[in-house]
Design an enzyme around this catalytic site. Structure first.
Site, PDB file in Angstrom:
ATOM      1  N   CYS A  20       0.854  -1.189   0.000  1.00 20.51           N
ATOM      2  CA  CYS A  20       0.000   0.000   0.000  1.00 20.51           C
ATOM      3  C   CYS A  20       0.890   1.239   0.000  1.00 20.51           C
ATOM      4  O   CYS A  20       1.867   1.319   0.763  1.00 20.51           O
ATOM      5  CB  CYS A  20      -0.909   0.011   1.228  1.00 20.51           C
ATOM      6  SG  CYS A  20      -2.000   1.448   1.323  1.00 20.51           S
ATOM      7  N   HIS A  40      -8.809  -3.180  -3.418  1.00 16.73           N
ATOM      8  CA  HIS A  40      -7.927  -2.459  -2.489  1.00 16.73           C
ATOM      9  C   HIS A  40      -8.278  -0.968  -2.453  1.00 16.73           C
ATOM     10  O   HIS A  40      -8.362  -0.365  -1.374  1.00 16.73           O
ATOM     11  CB  HIS A  40      -6.476  -2.665  -2.946  1.00 16.73           C
ATOM     12  CG  HIS A  40      -5.454  -2.001  -2.076  1.00 16.73           C
ATOM     13  ND1 HIS A  40      -4.564  -2.700  -1.289  1.00 16.73           N
ATOM     14  CD2 HIS A  40      -5.160  -0.679  -1.865  1.00 16.73           C
ATOM     15  CE1 HIS A  40      -3.779  -1.856  -0.642  1.00 16.73           C
ATOM     16  NE2 HIS A  40      -4.108  -0.617  -0.985  1.00 16.73           N
ATOM     17  N   GLU A  41      -8.515  -0.364  -3.628  1.00 17.81           N
ATOM     18  CA  GLU A  41      -8.812   1.077  -3.671  1.00 17.81           C
ATOM     19  C   GLU A  41     -10.204   1.375  -3.129  1.00 17.81           C
ATOM     20  O   GLU A  41     -10.408   2.408  -2.471  1.00 17.81           O
ATOM     21  CB  GLU A  41      -8.659   1.613  -5.094  1.00 17.81           C
ATOM     22  CG  GLU A  41      -7.262   1.485  -5.667  1.00 17.81           C
ATOM     23  CD  GLU A  41      -6.186   1.963  -4.712  1.00 17.81           C
ATOM     24  OE1 GLU A  41      -6.369   3.026  -4.076  1.00 17.81           O
ATOM     25  OE2 GLU A  41      -5.163   1.270  -4.585  1.00 17.81           O
ATOM     26  N   HIS A  50     -10.046   1.701   0.475  1.00 21.13           N
ATOM     27  CA  HIS A  50      -9.587   3.039   0.885  1.00 21.13           C
ATOM     28  C   HIS A  50     -10.753   4.022   0.937  1.00 21.13           C
ATOM     29  O   HIS A  50     -10.854   4.842   1.868  1.00 21.13           O
ATOM     30  CB  HIS A  50      -8.536   3.558  -0.098  1.00 21.13           C
ATOM     31  CG  HIS A  50      -7.129   3.147   0.227  1.00 21.13           C
ATOM     32  ND1 HIS A  50      -6.532   3.411   1.437  1.00 21.13           N
ATOM     33  CD2 HIS A  50      -6.205   2.469  -0.519  1.00 21.13           C
ATOM     34  CE1 HIS A  50      -5.299   2.925   1.437  1.00 21.13           C
ATOM     35  NE2 HIS A  50      -5.071   2.350   0.265  1.00 21.13           N
TER      36      HIS A  50
END
Length: 506
Positions: free
Chosen positions: A429, A471-472, A475
């Protein structure tokens, strides 16, 4: 009746003014309009009922283009006036009037003080300039240059260094104000150029309370400052004279315990590097050693560089090449783990009403990705969410491993379906780049996301892209990949991770 030298000089000034006004075919009203004065004031000066001021004389000279004739008459008047005042006070020598500047000169620096202070591995750089508008138009902005050079005597090495470790606007803590200490207005600023080792910034004579242009004949003091890590600043400070300057002062402030030594050189358009013509003065102020050098009316395009060394070296910050990977990402403008913003859900755009804002955020994300390419080779692909650059909006970009492929833009995304089949891969990350962690992700993921016009579409992603997109989106929901790791599974330090530089395999 005897006429005093002051009165005679005032009459000669008025006559010179009237002569040039008639020569240029202007009425008193027209001249007053061009100078920015009330017509009655011009009439009173020509009629000897008002005495001329420096501001009035400069504007009249600039508008009438009298080749310095009007200004010389004012100098004679002002010299006589001040001589009379000095004589009355018992002084011997009257002050020398300011030099006349030809029309079109624009901004003039009455005084500049540039200071650099070193404390605990960081340089604080501040410049204070007193400006005079000798032109004929209001000034609404001022260009500032900030340049770093880690190895000033080895340009090739310095260029390579700053490509790998660029100076970013985020770390500068740039601030600017206009005015004296009693009344100081914050100034809005806007980047013009943003390169690895060089920044150009427009200081605007405005803020949220309004505009305050610098009008012809007026003066204003501006001051700006920034912070630069020692690892990105070489041991030198250079001032270049780019506009007429009456006084220039440079101050260096170091801890005396470091036993600093300072020297300086001068270069110009017509001369090679030579020592400064006057010495650098040192004085002790408590536990600080302060060095100061000053010059009067330096020539245009001259460059003055002060250099130094510490005989007793400070505790050095690690060389950037040896910095932790997360620190390199922080220096590139990436928000790091521990920041509150990374634990907050991002704010959705109201599209299409927020289209311009959304495009601006996506543009910043793509520009940051380009900059990150100079720091790391992302063979597995790479993604970046707006909160990671300090922006709380629901936008992310994901670039596939194939570099030729265009990045995927995700606006207001949400997961609508995932496959039952999953696999485990190590993830990194940008906001926690020192380690890698083993995370299980679905091999296929369906994402509903918005277009610029507000319409929505569902896109399916597989394998590596599915992992990057998931993953994004984490976030944007305030989640990090470590939250998805199985309990008890340790993080792997980057230096021990064996697959750096290799793509995921399926």
């Amino acid at each position: 009746m005897t006429i005093s030298p002051v009165e005679r000089a005032a009459e000669e000034f008025a006559a010179e003014l009237a002569r040039w006004r008639v020569e240029r075919g202007l009425s008193k009203k027209q001249l007053a309009g061009k100078m920015g004065f009330d017509p009655s004031y011009v009439s009173h000066v020509e009629g000897r009922r008002h005495r001329p001021t420096e501001d009035f004389a400069r504007r009249a000279e600039a508008v009438l283009q009298a080749g310095g004739a009007i200004w010389r008459r004012f100098q004679e008047y002002d010299g006589n006036r001040q001589a009379r005042g000095q004589a009355a006070a018992g002084a011997k020598d009257p002050p020398v009037p300011d030099q006349w500047l030809p029309p079109g000169t624009g901004l003039v620096v009455d005084q500049e003080v540039a200071s650099l202070t070193y404390r605990e591995g960081t340089y604080r750089y501040a410049v204070r300039r007193r400006l005079y508008n000798a032109g004929t138009e209001p000034v609404t902005r001022y260009l500032v240059r900030i340049s770093v050079d880690r190895y000033p005597h080895d340009p090739a090495r310095s260029n390579r260094y700053h490509r790998d470790h660029p100076l970013t606007l985020n770390e500068l803590d740039f601030q600017a104000v206009c005015g004296e200490s009693e009344v100081r207005e914050p100034m809005v600023w806007r980047p013009k150029q943003d390169r690895d080792a060089f920044k150009e910034i427009w200081l605007l004579f405005e803020n949220e309370d309004g505009r305050f242009p610098l009008y012809p004949g007026r003066r204003a003091t501006i001051e700006y400052s920034c912070e630069i890590p020692e690892v990105k600043w070489g041991q030198w400070l250079q001032r270049a004279v780019r506009m007429p300057t009456r006084q220039l002062t440079v101050r260096l402030d170091f801890p005396a315990a470091l036993e600093p030594q300072v020297w300086g050189v001068e270069t110009s358009m017509s001369a090679e590097e030579t020592p400064l013509r006057t010495p650098v003065i040192r004085q002790e102020e408590g536990d600080r050693a302060v060095f100061e050098w000053a010059t009067e009316t330096p020539p245009l395009n001259a460059r003055f560089r002060l250099e130094w060394r510490f005989r007793s070296l400070p505790a050095q910050a690690p060389a950037a090449a040896e910095q932790r990977a997360s620190e390199r990402m922080r220096a590139a403008g990436i928000v790091q783990r521990g920041a509150d913003l990374l634990r907050q859900a991002a704010r959705p755009f109201d599209l299409p009403r927020d289209e311009s804002r959304a495009r601006e955020v996506v543009g910043r994300l793509l520009a940051t990705l380009d900059r990150l390419d100079e720091l790391h080779l992302f063979v597995k692909g790479v993604g970046l969410a707006a909160p990671q650059i300090g922006v709380p909006w629901a936008a992310a970009v994901v670039r596939p491993p194939e570099r030729a492929a265009a990045p995927v833009v995700l606006l207001n995304p949400r997961v609508v379906d995932t496959s039952d089949e999953t696999d485990e891969k190590y993830e990194g990350c940008l906001s926690y780049f020192d380690v890698r962690g083993l995370v299980a992700r679905p091999l296929v993921i369906d994402i509903e996301h918005a277009r610029w016009d507000g319409s929505r579409v569902i896109t399916s992603f597989e394998r590596g892209m599915a992992r990057l997109v998931a993953h994004e989106i984490d976030h944007l929901e305030g989640r990090l990949y470590v939250d998805r790791m199985s309990p008890g599974v340790p993080l792997v330090p980057l230096e021990e991770y064996p697959d750096t530089g290799h793509p995921w395999t399926y």
